[in-house]
Design an enzyme around this catalytic site. Sequence first.
Site, mmCIF file in Angstrom:
data_model
loop_
_atom_site.group_PDB
_atom_site.id
_atom_site.type_symbol
_atom_site.label_atom_id
_atom_site.label_comp_id
_atom_site.label_asym_id
_atom_site.label_seq_id
_atom_site.Cartn_x
_atom_site.Cartn_y
_atom_site.Cartn_z
ATOM 1 N N CYS A 156 0.829 -1.219 0.000
ATOM 2 C CA CYS A 156 0.000 0.000 0.000
ATOM 3 C C CYS A 156 0.859 1.263 0.000
ATOM 4 O O CYS A 156 0.493 2.272 -0.605
ATOM 5 C CB CYS A 156 -0.945 -0.008 1.203
ATOM 6 S SG CYS A 156 -2.094 -1.398 1.190
HETATM 7 C C1 BEZ Z 1 0.485 -4.519 2.071
HETATM 8 O O1 BEZ Z 1 0.272 -3.377 1.656
HETATM 9 O O2 BEZ Z 1 1.600 -5.034 1.945
HETATM 10 C C2 BEZ Z 1 -0.612 -5.289 2.733
HETATM 11 C C3 BEZ Z 1 -1.909 -5.024 2.409
HETATM 12 C C4 BEZ Z 1 -2.922 -5.726 3.030
HETATM 13 C C5 BEZ Z 1 -2.649 -6.674 3.995
HETATM 14 C C6 BEZ Z 1 -1.334 -6.922 4.309
HETATM 15 C C7 BEZ Z 1 -0.311 -6.225 3.691
#
Ligand code: BEZ
Length: 231
Positions: free
Chosen positions: A57
């Site tokens: 994200c």
């Molecule tokens: C991430 O952005 O890496 C992520 C998104 C959702 C759940 C776990 C990690």
Amino acid sequence: MSLSQPLPKPSETTIRLGSKAPNFTAQTSNGPVTFYDYQGDSWVVLFSHPDDFTPVCTTELGAFAKLEPEFSKRNTKLIGLSANTVEKHEAWIKDINEVTGAHLTFPIIADPKREIALKFDMIDYQDATNVDDKGVQLTIRSVFVIDPTHTVRLIITYPASVGRNTAEVLRVLDSLQLSEKHNKTLTTPVNWVPGDDVIVVPTLPEEKARKLYPNFRSVKPYLRLSPLPNN
Ligand code: BEZ
């Protein structure tokens, strides 16, 4: 269920293409925002995250921030959402800017109770193991394109492990806006990008099609391709 039976009506919390995006007021990293006021007469890309300081994200928010001028050119505002507090968002934005070289200025909605995520039907419940330590479903990773009438025009939901494709969001926006500009007489074929030939919809009568798109060619009676006229 037999095909002659009417389809069940989606529940009020089900958001589908063509649904009216719900309005809401929420705290954001830029202060309180009422969604419809923020939208004004623009298109909106609303995209969501389950938590701050998550790696995939972080890269996505940086990429959207860098592309914001391209969205602005298309009369489109960006708004993020993450299931965390404003204070956490502010600290995360510093990281996002540091890590990606972006200068993120659009609001990120604080949705620590996942109320807005629920309203927009963003929460993943497909994977029963995908829950946090309180048993709440974790993944909130959707992208919505919402037009100026608040109608939902695109929904893509991603799993946690797959970073989004910002170029695809822009491409879809270009296609939707092209279709609107031409009174829904044009659609776009597979892998279309601006500059490629477009499709003249089969419902447009031959004579009108010839008038509007004089250079179209019929590949099949139902598949008519045309360069985009210069207007
Ligand atoms: C991430 O952005 O890496 C992520 C998104 C959702 C759940 C776990 C990690």
